[in-house]
Design a protein around this motif. Structure first.
Motif, PDB file in Angstrom:
ATOM      1  N   ALA A 234       0.903  -1.178   0.022  1.00  0.00           N
ATOM      2  CA  ALA A 234      -0.105  -0.168   0.124  1.00  0.00           C
ATOM      3  C   ALA A 234       0.879   1.311  -0.087  1.00  0.00           C
ATOM      4  O   ALA A 234       1.956   1.297   0.532  1.00  0.00           O
ATOM      5  CB  ALA A 234      -0.835  -0.098   1.338  1.00  0.00           C
ATOM      6  N   LEU A 235       0.487   2.111  -0.612  1.00  0.00           N
ATOM      7  CA  LEU A 235       1.347   3.489  -0.735  1.00  0.00           C
ATOM      8  C   LEU A 235       0.237   4.792   0.044  1.00  0.00           C
ATOM      9  O   LEU A 235      -1.004   4.811  -0.250  1.00  0.00           O
ATOM     10  CB  LEU A 235       1.459   4.104  -2.297  1.00  0.00           C
ATOM     11  CG  LEU A 235       2.203   5.371  -2.235  1.00  0.00           C
ATOM     12  CD1 LEU A 235       3.153   5.351  -3.480  1.00  0.00           C
ATOM     13  CD2 LEU A 235       1.210   6.563  -2.498  1.00  0.00           C
ATOM     14  N   VAL A 236       0.795   5.479   0.972  1.00  0.00           N
ATOM     15  CA  VAL A 236      -0.054   6.423   1.379  1.00  0.00           C
ATOM     16  C   VAL A 236       0.767   7.758   0.939  1.00  0.00           C
ATOM     17  O   VAL A 236       1.832   8.064   0.831  1.00  0.00           O
ATOM     18  CB  VAL A 236       0.266   6.534   3.016  1.00  0.00           C
ATOM     19  CG1 VAL A 236      -0.401   7.724   3.648  1.00  0.00           C
ATOM     20  CG2 VAL A 236      -0.205   5.110   3.643  1.00  0.00           C
ATOM     21  N   VAL A 237      -0.160   8.568   0.481  1.00  0.00           N
ATOM     22  CA  VAL A 237       0.261  10.080   0.075  1.00  0.00           C
ATOM     23  C   VAL A 237      -0.271  10.949   1.156  1.00  0.00           C
ATOM     24  O   VAL A 237      -1.439  10.831   1.728  1.00  0.00           O
ATOM     25  CB  VAL A 237      -0.819  10.472  -1.302  1.00  0.00           C
ATOM     26  CG1 VAL A 237      -0.113  11.733  -1.820  1.00  0.00           C
ATOM     27  CG2 VAL A 237      -0.599   9.235  -2.312  1.00  0.00           C
ATOM     28  N   LEU A 238       0.902  11.870   1.372  1.00  0.00           N
ATOM     29  CA  LEU A 238       0.640  12.882   2.333  1.00  0.00           C
ATOM     30  C   LEU A 238       0.973  14.316   2.161  1.00  0.00           C
ATOM     31  O   LEU A 238       1.908  14.472   1.490  1.00  0.00           O
ATOM     32  CB  LEU A 238       1.724  12.536   3.576  1.00  0.00           C
ATOM     33  CG  LEU A 238       1.254  11.106   4.483  1.00  0.00           C
ATOM     34  CD1 LEU A 238       2.531  10.713   5.074  1.00  0.00           C
ATOM     35  CD2 LEU A 238       0.179  11.295   5.538  1.00  0.00           C
ATOM     36  N   HIS A 239      -0.018  15.002   2.340  1.00  0.00           N
ATOM     37  CA  HIS A 239       0.046  16.461   2.058  1.00  0.00           C
ATOM     38  C   HIS A 239       1.322  17.073   2.672  1.00  0.00           C
ATOM     39  O   HIS A 239       1.378  16.757   4.055  1.00  0.00           O
ATOM     40  CB  HIS A 239      -1.179  17.403   2.189  1.00  0.00           C
ATOM     41  CG  HIS A 239      -1.200  18.768   1.909  1.00  0.00           C
ATOM     42  ND1 HIS A 239      -0.501  19.787   2.732  1.00  0.00           N
ATOM     43  CD2 HIS A 239      -1.951  19.277   0.768  1.00  0.00           C
ATOM     44  CE1 HIS A 239      -0.734  20.893   1.937  1.00  0.00           C
ATOM     45  NE2 HIS A 239      -1.510  20.585   1.136  1.00  0.00           N
ATOM     46  N   GLY A 240       1.991  17.990   2.408  1.00  0.00           N
ATOM     47  CA  GLY A 240       3.290  18.467   3.123  1.00  0.00           C
ATOM     48  C   GLY A 240       3.023  18.945   4.495  1.00  0.00           C
ATOM     49  O   GLY A 240       3.860  19.382   5.335  1.00  0.00           O
ATOM     50  N   ALA A 241       1.695  19.607   4.602  1.00  0.00           N
ATOM     51  CA  ALA A 241       1.131  20.229   5.911  1.00  0.00           C
ATOM     52  C   ALA A 241       0.450  19.448   6.655  1.00  0.00           C
ATOM     53  O   ALA A 241       0.039  19.767   7.774  1.00  0.00           O
ATOM     54  CB  ALA A 241       0.304  21.373   5.486  1.00  0.00           C
ATOM     55  N   ASN A 242       0.239  17.937   6.250  1.00  0.00           N
ATOM     56  CA  ASN A 242      -0.675  16.943   7.177  1.00  0.00           C
ATOM     57  C   ASN A 242       0.191  16.746   8.316  1.00  0.00           C
ATOM     58  O   ASN A 242       1.369  16.601   8.407  1.00  0.00           O
ATOM     59  CB  ASN A 242      -0.814  15.636   6.326  1.00  0.00           C
ATOM     60  CG  ASN A 242      -1.702  14.763   7.047  1.00  0.00           C
ATOM     61  OD1 ASN A 242      -0.869  13.828   7.636  1.00  0.00           O
ATOM     62  ND2 ASN A 242      -2.910  14.812   7.281  1.00  0.00           N
ATOM     63  N   VAL A 243      -0.417  16.651   9.424  1.00  0.00           N
ATOM     64  CA  VAL A 243       0.207  16.230  10.517  1.00  0.00           C
ATOM     65  C   VAL A 243       0.167  14.908  10.938  1.00  0.00           C
ATOM     66  O   VAL A 243      -1.124  14.392  10.784  1.00  0.00           O
ATOM     67  CB  VAL A 243      -0.096  16.950  12.166  1.00  0.00           C
ATOM     68  CG1 VAL A 243       0.424  16.464  13.083  1.00  0.00           C
ATOM     69  CG2 VAL A 243      -0.070  18.530  11.713  1.00  0.00           C
ATOM     70  N   HIS A 244       1.354  14.202  11.072  1.00  0.00           N
ATOM     71  CA  HIS A 244       1.232  12.555  11.220  1.00  0.00           C
ATOM     72  C   HIS A 244       2.318  12.042  12.217  1.00  0.00           C
ATOM     73  O   HIS A 244       3.113  12.879  12.469  1.00  0.00           O
ATOM     74  CB  HIS A 244       1.397  11.847  10.016  1.00  0.00           C
ATOM     75  CG  HIS A 244       2.497  12.241   9.196  1.00  0.00           C
ATOM     76  ND1 HIS A 244       2.645  13.608   8.241  1.00  0.00           N
ATOM     77  CD2 HIS A 244       3.745  11.897   8.849  1.00  0.00           C
ATOM     78  CE1 HIS A 244       3.749  13.496   7.954  1.00  0.00           C
ATOM     79  NE2 HIS A 244       4.414  12.498   7.932  1.00  0.00           N
ATOM     80  N   PHE A 245       2.214  11.018  12.794  1.00  0.00           N
ATOM     81  CA  PHE A 245       3.177  10.310  13.734  1.00  0.00           C
ATOM     82  C   PHE A 245       2.955   9.091  13.546  1.00  0.00           C
ATOM     83  O   PHE A 245       2.244   8.279  13.066  1.00  0.00           O
ATOM     84  CB  PHE A 245       2.966  10.925  15.040  1.00  0.00           C
ATOM     85  CG  PHE A 245       1.768  10.458  15.942  1.00  0.00           C
ATOM     86  CD1 PHE A 245       1.845   9.172  16.815  1.00  0.00           C
ATOM     87  CD2 PHE A 245       0.616  10.763  15.715  1.00  0.00           C
ATOM     88  CE1 PHE A 245       1.141   8.759  17.372  1.00  0.00           C
ATOM     89  CE2 PHE A 245      -0.529  10.082  16.405  1.00  0.00           C
ATOM     90  CZ  PHE A 245      -0.397   9.317  17.434  1.00  0.00           C
ATOM     91  N   SER A 246       4.111   8.257  14.447  1.00  0.00           N
ATOM     92  CA  SER A 246       3.868   6.971  14.698  1.00  0.00           C
ATOM     93  C   SER A 246       4.400   6.556  15.903  1.00  0.00           C
ATOM     94  O   SER A 246       5.473   7.018  16.558  1.00  0.00           O
ATOM     95  CB  SER A 246       4.603   5.929  13.557  1.00  0.00           C
ATOM     96  OG  SER A 246       5.904   6.256  13.706  1.00  0.00           O
ATOM     97  N   HIS A 247       3.759   5.631  16.520  1.00  0.00           N
ATOM     98  CA  HIS A 247       4.294   5.160  18.130  1.00  0.00           C
ATOM     99  C   HIS A 247       5.632   4.380  18.061  1.00  0.00           C
ATOM    100  O   HIS A 247       5.817   3.708  16.842  1.00  0.00           O
ATOM    101  CB  HIS A 247       3.064   4.503  18.695  1.00  0.00           C
ATOM    102  CG  HIS A 247       1.985   5.005  18.965  1.00  0.00           C
ATOM    103  ND1 HIS A 247       1.971   6.047  20.081  1.00  0.00           N
ATOM    104  CD2 HIS A 247       0.553   5.318  18.669  1.00  0.00           C
ATOM    105  CE1 HIS A 247       0.775   6.540  20.330  1.00  0.00           C
ATOM    106  NE2 HIS A 247      -0.024   5.981  19.266  1.00  0.00           N
ATOM    107  N   GLU A 248       6.279   4.417  19.145  1.00  0.00           N
ATOM    108  CA  GLU A 248       7.133   3.287  19.293  1.00  0.00           C
ATOM    109  C   GLU A 248       6.672   1.821  18.776  1.00  0.00           C
ATOM    110  O   GLU A 248       5.613   1.575  19.205  1.00  0.00           O
ATOM    111  CB  GLU A 248       8.126   3.383  20.535  1.00  0.00           C
ATOM    112  CG  GLU A 248       8.999   2.394  20.841  1.00  0.00           C
ATOM    113  CD  GLU A 248       9.740   2.584  22.252  1.00  0.00           C
ATOM    114  OE1 GLU A 248      10.877   2.274  22.438  1.00  0.00           O
ATOM    115  OE2 GLU A 248       9.126   3.252  23.168  1.00  0.00           O
TER     116      GLU A 248
END
Length: 291
Positions: A234-248
């Motif tokens: 799968a490919l995720v497209v992210l706008h440059g100003a979209n706020v995202h994160f990932s947990h440990e």
């Protein structure tokens, strides 16, 4: 109007484009083939096996100002391996198998390594950016992110344009799952619509090659974020100003992914001279296609 290469099937429907502009992200299942996924995973293991751990460089988004070193800055024009914070013991030696020590590999894989270049510059990738209405898309950085089992580092809430600034802002991120991404092994979380608030801070490079954040850390309610669990390919497209994160990643399963960031490369767009990422003059950015 969506640009379209007549030799490539259209990838995005009008509804998908509308959803991307509204929410700031889009998930495209099965974008990468199983052969492409396995080729990138195998190449990452080869690069890690060849890596000498005598002078390790640590990557951390929690302590990014203090862990950004010359190896990190030089990787804009090369390929470097950065270790997980928890991969080294107090004595500076590996306390996990070498194959499970790398946090990521970056940042010019898309230009320098054949396995990643083939995927990053495929006709299908070019078509995606045509449909996102890029006139002259410039891939500026790429990373193989390992998210190792048990020690895979947290990635704090951020916006990609904060690190890859253009005037006007034009960054788009693509993130490809090379393994199934779940809440247990540290999948992406995104804040829908957050791109509408613009870029809140910037990560800048001074003339003496030190770096700093301009602006306060993002103040986010993590309960408002949605998980982007997805299958390998799968490919995720992210706008440059979209706020995202990932947990440990505290699970026993790794979560490998490939990420690339693209900006507009027309004369109307300026790459910031104080971005951390600056290529050496003899190695300029190379567009996916020309107008």
């Amino acid at each position: 109007m969506v640009q379209h290469d007549s030799e490539q099937p259209r990838l995005l429907s009008d509804e998908q484009l509308a959803a991307f502009h509204d929410k700031g992200y889009l998930v495209l299942p099965d974008f990468a083939t199983s052969e492409q996924v396995e080729a990138m995973k195998a190449r990452a293991l080869e690069l890690i096996e060849q890596f000498e751990v005598d002078k390790p460089s640590i990557f951390s988004t929690v302590n990014q100002q203090s862990t950004t070193d010359n190896q990190f800055l030089d990787s804009a024009s090369g390929i470097s391996i950065f270790l997980e914070e928890k991969a080294l013991g107090p004595d500076g030696k590996l306390q996990v198998p070498k194959s499970q020590a790398a946090n990521k590999i970056g940042h010019a894989l898309h230009d320098l390594d054949p396995a990643y270049r083939e995927f990053s510059r495929s006709p299908k990738m070019a078509q995606l950016f045509r449909e996102l209405n890029y006139r002259r898309p410039l891939p500026v950085q790429s990373m193989h992110i390992c998210k190792q089992p048990n020690i895979g580092g947290e990635v704090v809430p951020h916006q990609d344009s904060a690190f890859l600034w253009t005037d006007p802002p034009t960054a788009t991120g693509i993130w490809v799952a090379l393994e199934n991404a779940t809440k247990e092994n540290g999948c992406l979380f995104t804040l829908p619509g957050s791109q509408k608030g613009g870029v809140q801070r910037r990560f800048k490079r001074r003339a003496d090659d030190t770096v700093f954040f301009e602006g306060p850390a993002l103040d986010c309610d993590l309960k408002q974020f949605v998980p982007l669990e997805c299958k390998a390919g799968a490919l995720v497209v992210l706008h440059g100003a979209n706020v995202h994160f990932s947990h440990e990643n505290t699970s026993p399963q790794s979560r490998h992914a490939y990420s690339m960031h693209v900006v507009e490369g027309t004369p109307a767009t300026t790459w910031a001279a104080d971005n951390w990422l600056q290529r050496v003059p003899e190695f300029p950015f190379e567009p996916l296609y020309e107008p």
